[in-house]
Design an enzyme around this catalytic site. Sequence first.
Site, PDB file in Angstrom:
ATOM      1  N   GLU A 123       0.847  -1.182   0.000  1.00 53.22           N
ATOM      2  CA  GLU A 123       0.000   0.000   0.000  1.00 53.22           C
ATOM      3  C   GLU A 123       0.893   1.245   0.000  1.00 53.22           C
ATOM      4  O   GLU A 123       1.887   1.272   0.739  1.00 53.22           O
ATOM      5  CB  GLU A 123      -0.909   0.032   1.239  1.00 53.22           C
ATOM      6  CG  GLU A 123      -1.930   1.138   1.143  1.00 53.22           C
ATOM      7  CD  GLU A 123      -2.892   1.186   2.347  1.00 53.22           C
ATOM      8  OE1 GLU A 123      -2.751   0.379   3.277  1.00 53.22           O
ATOM      9  OE2 GLU A 123      -3.764   2.050   2.326  1.00 53.22           O
ATOM     10  N   GLY A 255       3.194   2.263  10.888  1.00 52.08           N
ATOM     11  CA  GLY A 255       2.966   1.498  12.102  1.00 52.08           C
ATOM     12  C   GLY A 255       2.712   0.026  11.791  1.00 52.08           C
ATOM     13  O   GLY A 255       3.344  -0.859  12.376  1.00 52.08           O
ATOM     14  N   ALA A 256       1.769  -0.214  10.881  1.00 50.65           N
ATOM     15  CA  ALA A 256       1.414  -1.590  10.569  1.00 50.65           C
ATOM     16  C   ALA A 256       0.565  -1.620   9.307  1.00 50.65           C
ATOM     17  O   ALA A 256       0.049  -0.587   8.873  1.00 50.65           O
ATOM     18  CB  ALA A 256       0.625  -2.211  11.721  1.00 50.65           C
ATOM     19  N   MET A 257       0.409  -2.829   8.728  1.00 42.83           N
ATOM     20  CA  MET A 257      -0.283  -2.957   7.447  1.00 42.83           C
ATOM     21  C   MET A 257      -1.176  -4.191   7.439  1.00 42.83           C
ATOM     22  O   MET A 257      -0.768  -5.270   7.851  1.00 42.83           O
ATOM     23  CB  MET A 257       0.778  -3.042   6.330  1.00 42.83           C
ATOM     24  CG  MET A 257       0.215  -3.254   4.951  1.00 42.83           C
ATOM     25  SD  MET A 257      -0.807  -1.838   4.428  1.00 42.83           S
ATOM     26  CE  MET A 257      -1.940  -2.686   3.325  1.00 42.83           C
ATOM     27  N   GLU A 258      -2.377  -3.999   6.909  1.00 41.59           N
ATOM     28  CA  GLU A 258      -3.444  -4.995   7.013  1.00 41.59           C
ATOM     29  C   GLU A 258      -3.476  -6.035   5.900  1.00 41.59           C
ATOM     30  O   GLU A 258      -4.549  -6.587   5.613  1.00 41.59           O
ATOM     31  CB  GLU A 258      -4.790  -4.259   7.032  1.00 41.59           C
ATOM     32  CG  GLU A 258      -5.220  -3.610   5.684  1.00 41.59           C
ATOM     33  CD  GLU A 258      -4.836  -2.145   5.528  1.00 41.59           C
ATOM     34  OE1 GLU A 258      -3.859  -1.713   6.172  1.00 41.59           O
ATOM     35  OE2 GLU A 258      -5.499  -1.431   4.768  1.00 41.59           O
ATOM     36  N   ASN A 259      -2.348  -6.372   5.250  1.00 41.86           N
ATOM     37  CA  ASN A 259      -2.347  -7.376   4.184  1.00 41.86           C
ATOM     38  C   ASN A 259      -3.259  -8.557   4.540  1.00 41.86           C
ATOM     39  O   ASN A 259      -3.230  -9.052   5.652  1.00 41.86           O
ATOM     40  CB  ASN A 259      -0.938  -7.908   3.977  1.00 41.86           C
ATOM     41  CG  ASN A 259       0.102  -6.809   3.962  1.00 41.86           C
ATOM     42  OD1 ASN A 259       0.047  -5.941   3.124  1.00 41.86           O
ATOM     43  ND2 ASN A 259       0.988  -6.834   4.940  1.00 41.86           N
ATOM     44  N   HIS A 291      -6.869  -2.331  14.982  1.00 43.66           N
ATOM     45  CA  HIS A 291      -7.064  -1.568  13.745  1.00 43.66           C
ATOM     46  C   HIS A 291      -6.793  -2.435  12.513  1.00 43.66           C
ATOM     47  O   HIS A 291      -7.635  -2.529  11.619  1.00 43.66           O
ATOM     48  CB  HIS A 291      -6.139  -0.352  13.762  1.00 43.66           C
ATOM     49  CG  HIS A 291      -6.198   0.490  12.530  1.00 43.66           C
ATOM     50  ND1 HIS A 291      -6.977   1.620  12.440  1.00 43.66           N
ATOM     51  CD2 HIS A 291      -5.590   0.365  11.326  1.00 43.66           C
ATOM     52  CE1 HIS A 291      -6.844   2.155  11.238  1.00 43.66           C
ATOM     53  NE2 HIS A 291      -5.995   1.407  10.535  1.00 43.66           N
ATOM     54  N   GLU A 292      -5.644  -3.069  12.474  1.00 44.33           N
ATOM     55  CA  GLU A 292      -5.302  -3.852  11.276  1.00 44.33           C
ATOM     56  C   GLU A 292      -6.226  -5.064  11.146  1.00 44.33           C
ATOM     57  O   GLU A 292      -6.628  -5.421  10.044  1.00 44.33           O
ATOM     58  CB  GLU A 292      -3.830  -4.280  11.297  1.00 44.33           C
ATOM     59  CG  GLU A 292      -2.826  -3.145  11.495  1.00 44.33           C
ATOM     60  CD  GLU A 292      -2.988  -1.954  10.549  1.00 44.33           C
ATOM     61  OE1 GLU A 292      -3.598  -2.107   9.467  1.00 44.33           O
ATOM     62  OE2 GLU A 292      -2.515  -0.851  10.914  1.00 44.33           O
ATOM     63  N   HIS A 295      -9.551  -4.044   9.658  1.00 45.53           N
ATOM     64  CA  HIS A 295      -9.503  -3.799   8.209  1.00 45.53           C
ATOM     65  C   HIS A 295      -9.963  -5.025   7.419  1.00 45.53           C
ATOM     66  O   HIS A 295     -10.330  -4.896   6.245  1.00 45.53           O
ATOM     67  CB  HIS A 295      -8.086  -3.441   7.764  1.00 45.53           C
ATOM     68  CG  HIS A 295      -7.772  -1.975   7.769  1.00 45.53           C
ATOM     69  ND1 HIS A 295      -8.619  -1.026   7.242  1.00 45.53           N
ATOM     70  CD2 HIS A 295      -6.664  -1.298   8.194  1.00 45.53           C
ATOM     71  CE1 HIS A 295      -8.043   0.181   7.355  1.00 45.53           C
ATOM     72  NE2 HIS A 295      -6.876   0.042   7.939  1.00 45.53           N
TER      73      HIS A 295
HETATM   74  N1  BES Z   1      -3.152   0.810   5.790  1.00 46.23           N
HETATM   75  C1  BES Z   1      -2.406   1.446   6.802  1.00 46.23           C
HETATM   76  C2  BES Z   1      -0.936   1.338   6.588  1.00 46.23           C
HETATM   77  C3  BES Z   1      -0.364   2.224   5.510  1.00 46.23           C
HETATM   78  C4  BES Z   1      -0.279   3.563   5.709  1.00 46.23           C
HETATM   79  C5  BES Z   1       0.092   1.733   4.342  1.00 46.23           C
HETATM   80  C6  BES Z   1       0.263   4.376   4.715  1.00 46.23           C
HETATM   81  C7  BES Z   1       0.609   2.538   3.356  1.00 46.23           C
HETATM   82  C8  BES Z   1       0.721   3.867   3.549  1.00 46.23           C
HETATM   83  C9  BES Z   1      -2.721   0.861   8.167  1.00 46.23           C
HETATM   84  O1  BES Z   1      -3.971   0.287   8.290  1.00 46.23           O
HETATM   85  C10 BES Z   1      -2.697   2.006   9.122  1.00 46.23           C
HETATM   86  O2  BES Z   1      -3.556   2.825   9.067  1.00 46.23           O
HETATM   87  N2  BES Z   1      -1.691   2.069   9.987  1.00 46.23           N
HETATM   88  C11 BES Z   1      -1.470   3.146  10.901  1.00 46.23           C
HETATM   89  C12 BES Z   1      -1.782   2.758  12.313  1.00 46.23           C
HETATM   90  C13 BES Z   1      -3.237   2.802  12.634  1.00 46.23           C
HETATM   91  C14 BES Z   1      -3.502   2.311  14.030  1.00 46.23           C
HETATM   92  C15 BES Z   1      -3.840   4.176  12.470  1.00 46.23           C
HETATM   93  C16 BES Z   1      -0.018   3.507  10.793  1.00 46.23           C
HETATM   94  O3  BES Z   1       0.745   2.728  10.229  1.00 46.23           O
HETATM   95  O4  BES Z   1       0.358   4.578  11.262  1.00 46.23           O
HETATM   96 ZN    ZN Z   2      -5.565   1.578   8.574  1.00 46.87          ZN
END
Ligand code: BES
Ligand code: ZN
Length: 851
Positions: A123, A255-259, A291-292, A295
């Site tokens: 993403e 922070g993290a990714m929801e693959n 959160h992840e 998703h």
């Molecule tokens: N889908 C995002 C990760 C992401 C962010 C991928 C930007 C590519 C570009 C993930 O679900 C997300 O939102 N992560 C947040 C943490 C969340 C608890 C708000 C993050 O990584 O900061």
């Molecule tokens: Zn997210």
Amino acid sequence: MRDAAPQTIRLADYTPYPFRIDHVALEFRLAPVATRVIATLKITPLSSGADMRLDGEDLRLIRATVDGRWLDLTPDATGLTVPAAELPDGPFTWECEVQITPAENTALEGLYMSKGMYCTQCEAEGFRKITFYPDRPDVMAPFDVRILGNEDGSTPVLLSNGNPDGHGRWTDPWPKPAYLFALVAGQLVAVEDSFTTASGREVALKIWVRPGDEGKCAYAMDALKRSMRWDETEYGREYDLDIFQIVAVDDFNMGAMENKGLNIFNSKYVLASPETATDRDYELIEGIIAHEYFHNWTGNRITCRDWFQLCLKEGLTVFRDQQFSGDMRSHAVKRIDDVLMLRARQFREDAGPLAHPVRPEEYIEINNFYTATVYEKGAEVIGMLRTLIGPEAYRKGCDLYFERHDGEACTIEDWIAVFEEATGEDLAQFRLWYAQAGTPTLDVAEAWSDGTYTLTLRQDLPETPGQSDKSPQVIPVTTGLLGRDGAELVPSQTLVLREQTQSFRFEGLPERPVPSLLRGFSAPVRLRHGISRADRLLLLAHDTDPFNRWEAGRSLAKDTLITMITETTAPAEAFLDAVMTVAQDPSLDPAFRALALALPSEDDLAQTLHSGGVTPDPDAIYAARKSLTRAIATHGAEAFGQLYDAMAVPGPYTPDAKAAGQRALRGTALRLLSEIDEGARAKAQFLGADNMTEQLSAFSALLSIGKGTNAVSTFYEQWSGDRLVMDKWFALQISLAAPDKAVRACKALTAHPDFDWKNPNRFRSTLGALAMNTAGFHTASGEGYELLADWLIRLDPLNPQTAARMSSAFDSWTRYDEKRQRLIKIELERIAATPGLSRDVTEMVGRILAA
Ligand code: BES
Ligand code: ZN
């Protein structure tokens, strides 16, 4: 290769992809400098005569065939085009082999390596760095993946999305957009558990970490199981594969990714032990795991049609994780935390050059739009919708959304439509929240006569870049009325403001009431209410709404500080007494009391001064906060001493909200007491602590009073082997340095042997910490600006995404005096003039400079 002239992408230009991808088979032959990726796509043309455009970046094309026939194609900088003439009218097979170089991928997007481990981040548009593909979220397909590891056997664990066959093959039956693809390979160990879904299906749960970290996964696993259960009970959503996996990696931009079925996490949001993680870390792990996981339904099963709809998944999922954390801990405390964050990040963004609607209408680089506005204001918008239509209708609309749009790529219009159907209401005006940027102001006028109280509310939406004419929005203003004795005269009700100006009458009241407005922060607006100090003290002492109780204290503290800054006066006794009453009130949650004692941040004060037409002086703000801190400490010395002792948590560390709340209040007391006891208690606590929360609160207290030298070296000796703890060591020394010492601290630490600037966590712990030290960053010489600019220029060619995100530290520049503005502008222009600057940073700096 870089795009010469970056293009603006517009929502209005959306067109569907003229092909359907029926199936994707991927084969990876992993090697650090020469990974081969063979993609076999089953494709059906949807309209005849269309060329097939595939996205691709940094790919070496080895071969490409259509139905086995070799094609002679020359990729350009952003992909390749297969001419319509080469394509059959009906379904066909595209096969393509490319070579990529994960070991040299420092951008951490696409397939890259982190400490010998392969991992992916796709993403938003990273899949195009893996193979040629229509890399857009509305193209969804089922994936089969086969992974062949390093030939030397150094990658025993091979993971991808979906269900495994045990021999490096993975099948994901759920059609997904390419941004949800993931692959991980390396030497990893799993902590395993299982979850039985509401309908009785057994799901294997695995958290993969590097050997040695197995003991730090228990909390993340527990949070995962609680999230899975919560989504069943609160939203009726069950998990849909036989396995759910999480991998922790050290090098990660976000922070993290929801693959799908294979979430990839920054290790700081997975790994925790009492000795190394703070209460705040535990709370973040819980929230981000949730959160992840959430998703899976809001993002994966139902995804976004295009990236303009990002808030469809992110705003909603943030709202869901906020609900979850509130349910797990305290709703009042969670709401205050969320509003603090919203004001610090989103209100700031909305008031500056980077302001944009929750659903933007154009972008150059989508990575620049994962913003506080899309996320946090996006979540507020969902919260308002729920307040306006009520929880039952909200749930009914959500059920309809899942039922109707499962497997689809949707828009905000689809989302709103289900609630219109569930309620029979027209939500056209509500939709403006997605389209209009800026934080509305809400002015309040009151009238009282003969038992009738009239509230007149007026909304205004400031101009924002590219938007001048704005229409009134629908604003839910949850309101209660209190009597002079503090008793509630009229219980909470939601007033719905639709016009620019509207009056609300309350009849038959025995006395002129004190209004408690915007309870629970029912809308993301700036309330401007000329309420007296006496009435705010009454709300602070008696409001039944905990948020507004906190808010009353907050606004008193803010006024006190603003007066101290602009008139250099001493704080009022009455204010100090009120603070102490709350601090010592045993009927209040200690976590709430800790929040009530926290002063508004320097940046918050700068924002407030600026919006009131006063040029903020960072040094004066720092000095006023310091002086108020001392005044509170002196005024309440004895009580804080008692609190410090009373809030000690007996027994071994547990991360639950109750214990964490006590530690928070105790830490606040320690911080205050350190101002007057020369750090005596902090030194003792630092040496005696058996958990990171208490060790760090003592360390912070010592650093804040400039007595941290010994602790800095002791801490280093104790923790130099732990990356995540060392990030804290770096960050605190810079963020808590006195204004005249912050730049020097940052320079020294970026020269430290343990400083690894290519690791985003470490970069944020140093340069990010500098940007957070408001007075230090804005030091009058401009050295802070210069240092950050130097590092952004250095980081940009390697990791443009992280460089671009950090450039937003400059977005408040027009608030400050002419000299500072000139110094910042020089740095922004220097960055902008850097040859070969990324699209990411070019867009950010361009927008910031356009202020
Ligand atoms: N889908 C995002 C990760 C992401 C962010 C991928 C930007 C590519 C570009 C993930 O679900 C997300 O939102 N992560 C947040 C943490 C969340 C608890 C708000 C993050 O990584 O900061
Ligand atoms: Zn997210």
